[in-house]
Design a protein around this motif. Sequence first.
Motif, short mmCIF file in Angstrom:
data_model
loop_
_atom_site.label_atom_id
_atom_site.label_comp_id
_atom_site.label_asym_id
_atom_site.label_seq_id
_atom_site.Cartn_x
_atom_site.Cartn_y
_atom_site.Cartn_z
N LYS A 2 -61.41 -47.18 22.91
CA LYS A 2 -62.00 -46.33 23.99
C LYS A 2 -63.46 -46.65 24.11
N VAL A 3 -64.10 -47.13 23.22
CA VAL A 3 -65.62 -47.62 23.67
C VAL A 3 -65.60 -48.55 24.41
N VAL A 4 -64.90 -49.52 24.26
CA VAL A 4 -64.96 -50.81 24.86
C VAL A 4 -64.28 -50.77 26.31
N THR A 5 -63.26 -50.05 26.38
CA THR A 5 -62.66 -49.87 27.98
C THR A 5 -63.62 -48.88 28.58
N GLU A 6 -64.37 -47.98 28.06
CA GLU A 6 -65.36 -47.28 28.76
C GLU A 6 -66.25 -48.05 29.20
N PHE A 7 -66.79 -49.12 28.30
CA PHE A 7 -68.00 -49.94 28.72
C PHE A 7 -67.45 -50.94 29.78
N ILE A 8 -66.37 -51.43 29.75
CA ILE A 8 -65.84 -52.20 30.74
C ILE A 8 -65.61 -51.66 32.12
N ARG A 9 -65.27 -50.36 32.04
CA ARG A 9 -65.29 -49.76 33.22
C ARG A 9 -66.49 -49.15 34.02
N ASP A 10 -67.56 -49.01 33.09
CA ASP A 10 -68.70 -48.43 33.53
C ASP A 10 -69.77 -49.64 33.90
N THR A 11 -69.27 -50.76 33.82
CA THR A 11 -70.20 -52.00 34.18
C THR A 11 -69.67 -52.70 35.31
N PRO A 12 -70.40 -53.20 36.22
CA PRO A 12 -70.02 -53.68 37.54
C PRO A 12 -69.24 -55.10 37.06
N LEU A 13 -68.30 -55.34 37.94
CA LEU A 13 -67.39 -56.65 37.80
C LEU A 13 -68.44 -57.74 37.95
N LEU A 14 -69.43 -57.92 38.85
CA LEU A 14 -70.00 -58.97 39.16
C LEU A 14 -71.11 -59.16 37.83
#
Lengths: 230, 257
Positions: free
Chosen positions: A64-76
Amino acid sequence: MLFGYQWDLSSPLAFAVSILPILLTGMVVTIQATVLGFLVALVLGLVWAVLKAAPSRFISWPAKVVTEFIRDTPLLVQLFFLYYVLPEYGIVLPAFMTGALALGIQYSAYTSEVYRAGLEAVGTDQREAARALNLSSARTFTHIVVPQAAPRIVPAMGNYLVSIMKDVPVLSVVTVLEMLNVAKIVGDRTFDYLVPLSMVGALYLIMTLVASTGVRLLDTWLPKQGIPLK
Amino acid sequence: MTDPIIKFDNVVKRFGELTVLDKLNFEVNRGEKVSIIGPSGSGKSTVLRILMTLESINGGVVTVAGEPLWHERGPDGSLVPASEAHLRKMRAQLGMVFQQFNLFPHMTVLRNITEAPTKVLGLSKKDAKDRAEELLELVGLADQAQKYPHQLSGGQQQRVGIARALAMRPNVLLFDEPTSALDPELVGEVLNVIGKLAEEHDLTILLVTHEMRFAREISDRVCFFDQGRIREEGAPEDLFTDPNEERTREFLKAVLS
């Protein structure tokens, strides 16, 4: 001249026609990056979904932490990280692979939620009926749960496919020669940005229309396979 | 002639703070038709769900055909919690008909019935189909095999549910309020099928129901559940006409009026 094609600046129309093959070369890269990124998002998203649903908190929590981190940081930012930081640790991937991977990772965080919602929407009554009939858990998953979750999952996945397609131009910053990057190079060389950029817009419109039509056809085809859309 | 196929021995079931079954002792003989009646929350359905292994137990022992259901014998002969393999083996003796039918909505009526016999019992497609058609005949739906559940009425869906459970050839069939989710005019057709089963087969039937008249008609024995225990049990004529317990009388008065 680019990719061996010469442009004709005599009129806007002639210019447009002459650079079409160049842009189509870029479009092929765009489609490749979309498909590869989408596949990564589909597979990795399912992995996240399974991990997040794990009974043990030691597994579900980090996921959950990892996916949340991925989602909340910009693609760039993720893209730069993969492109400039990984080589420092000896992992050198071609720009295209790095880009497709970044897209896939970013969208896996979203697709995992789609999987989760779709699988949860299949009621416990179905699992209980399967258990009462002594069906194995594998059979229950593949033949009872998945067919009922699929009609809920497929339309949302289709939307992400279109989103990924529209995010591919971000890869131009790490030198991937996708459609926008190619158009920009043409503009740089000819000092005419209007025609190539307009064409990129138009070609994108065609691609997304085709993709969303495909998704809609799938939506109508699936229920006819005995999987009712609720 | 006591040959209990089902035996609850001091069974305790708790949901958090709530004790649903409080040291329940309960037996069902082979071939017996037993109805369980009682107020909501008295643990009636829990008894069936424990037997179908949908709900585990917190204490006591449940035996089915002489073998512990939720336990198995460890190497030293003591009872240890059952493995999934043991549960699978035990489950084969039981079938369940659900209140909400629980049919698979993405499969035809025929597929609903043949899925488990082909995949679990290993029947050939043809044998499973023959068996399904026989059962559909029995429940009066021979012409509905190719339909999907949502194309059927509630009563028809429940009859498919019965056929689906029977297709696994269980020794014990559990009915969990099979007519509670039905419109009143559809109750009769389902009760008719259950009544026919009770008459013609040596199947052991355990029925949780609110249909008092029907319970009286088909049962060899009726158990009145209250607060996780059997408050009173007996032959239907005795229990319905002249209950011993005040609590039973109150309940019957409330539901029959």
